[in-house]
Design an enzyme around this catalytic site. Structure first.
Site, PDB file in Angstrom:
ATOM      1  N   GLU A  80     -22.294 -49.704 -14.790  1.00  0.00           N
ATOM      2  CA  GLU A  80     -21.634 -49.865 -16.126  1.00  0.00           C
ATOM      3  C   GLU A  80     -20.228 -50.802 -16.259  1.00  0.00           C
ATOM      4  O   GLU A  80     -19.818 -51.300 -16.967  1.00  0.00           O
ATOM      5  CB  GLU A  80     -20.878 -48.365 -16.906  1.00  0.00           C
ATOM      6  CG  GLU A  80     -22.017 -47.645 -17.442  1.00  0.00           C
ATOM      7  CD  GLU A  80     -22.796 -46.625 -15.906  1.00  0.00           C
ATOM      8  OE1 GLU A  80     -22.830 -45.541 -16.384  1.00  0.00           O
ATOM      9  OE2 GLU A  80     -22.628 -46.739 -14.980  1.00  0.00           O
ATOM     10  N   CYS A 103     -21.321 -41.846 -15.338  1.00  0.00           N
ATOM     11  CA  CYS A 103     -20.504 -40.595 -14.146  1.00  0.00           C
ATOM     12  C   CYS A 103     -18.772 -40.510 -15.099  1.00  0.00           C
ATOM     13  O   CYS A 103     -18.336 -41.125 -15.964  1.00  0.00           O
ATOM     14  CB  CYS A 103     -20.253 -40.734 -13.056  1.00  0.00           C
ATOM     15  SG  CYS A 103     -19.577 -42.646 -12.661  1.00  0.00           S
ATOM     16  N   CYS A 106     -17.202 -44.062 -13.842  1.00  0.00           N
ATOM     17  CA  CYS A 106     -17.071 -45.114 -15.304  1.00  0.00           C
ATOM     18  C   CYS A 106     -16.687 -44.443 -16.871  1.00  0.00           C
ATOM     19  O   CYS A 106     -16.645 -45.046 -17.314  1.00  0.00           O
ATOM     20  CB  CYS A 106     -18.717 -45.111 -14.934  1.00  0.00           C
ATOM     21  SG  CYS A 106     -19.153 -45.628 -13.919  1.00  0.00           S
TER      22      CYS A 106
END
Length: 164
Positions: A80, A103, A106
């Site tokens: 990302e 996560c 990100c």
């Protein structure tokens, strides 16, 4: 003659591009890809999980276990973030397609970049603290997240020398 009916949806099409990007990852355990698309359905960023530019893949660890500096975790840039950093325009209002739910780190970058929609396949870390943090931030920042209802498979045939 009638038109084909087994055409990919836009979500399937862009998720396929995320999967194709994931095939660039040299991580032996986890390959994640991301594809950022603007409102006009144009790809404006692609990324996969790997080491930063200038950091030779063979000189850094790919291990998941051991002392922190002997694992991949302090060094790998997630798909990302790579897609955001590789983007070619302002990302305000864009959609990011990613094979694994982002996560919390990100998620912060996604929100900060102006992306407003996350389409993902796997949510294998659902319920973990980092996953809950991502969802909490997305909810507060009004970033929509949608799980694709079917997994996309991308098969790539490598052709050497221009012949099959």
């Amino acid at each position: 003659m009638n038109q084909r009916i087994d055409v990919l949806s836009w979500d399937q099409y862009f998720m396929s591009m995320a999967h194709l990007s994931a095939k660039r990852s040299k991580d032996p355990n986890t390959q994640v890809g991301a594809c950022i698309v603007n409102k006009e359905k144009r790809v404006v960023g692609l990324g996969y999980n790997g080491f930063p530019m200038g950091c030779e893949d063979s000189l850094f660890p790919w291990q998941r276990d051991g002392d922190f500096l002997e694992t991949k975790y302090p060094f790998v840039v997630h798909a990302e973030l790579n897609a955001i950093l590789n983007s070619i325009q302002n990302l305000e209002g864009c959609t990011i397609y990613v094979s694994l739910f982002p996560c919390n780190e990100c998620a912060k970058a996604i929100i900060q970049s102006g992306i407003k929609r996350v389409v993902y396949e796997s949510d294998k870390y659902n319920g973990t603290q980092t996953n809950l943090a991502s969802k909490k931030m997305f909810d507060h920042a009004q970033v929509e997240y949608v799980q694709l209802d079917q997994n996309i498979q991308v098969d790539v045939k490598i052709i050497k020398g221009g012949k099959q």
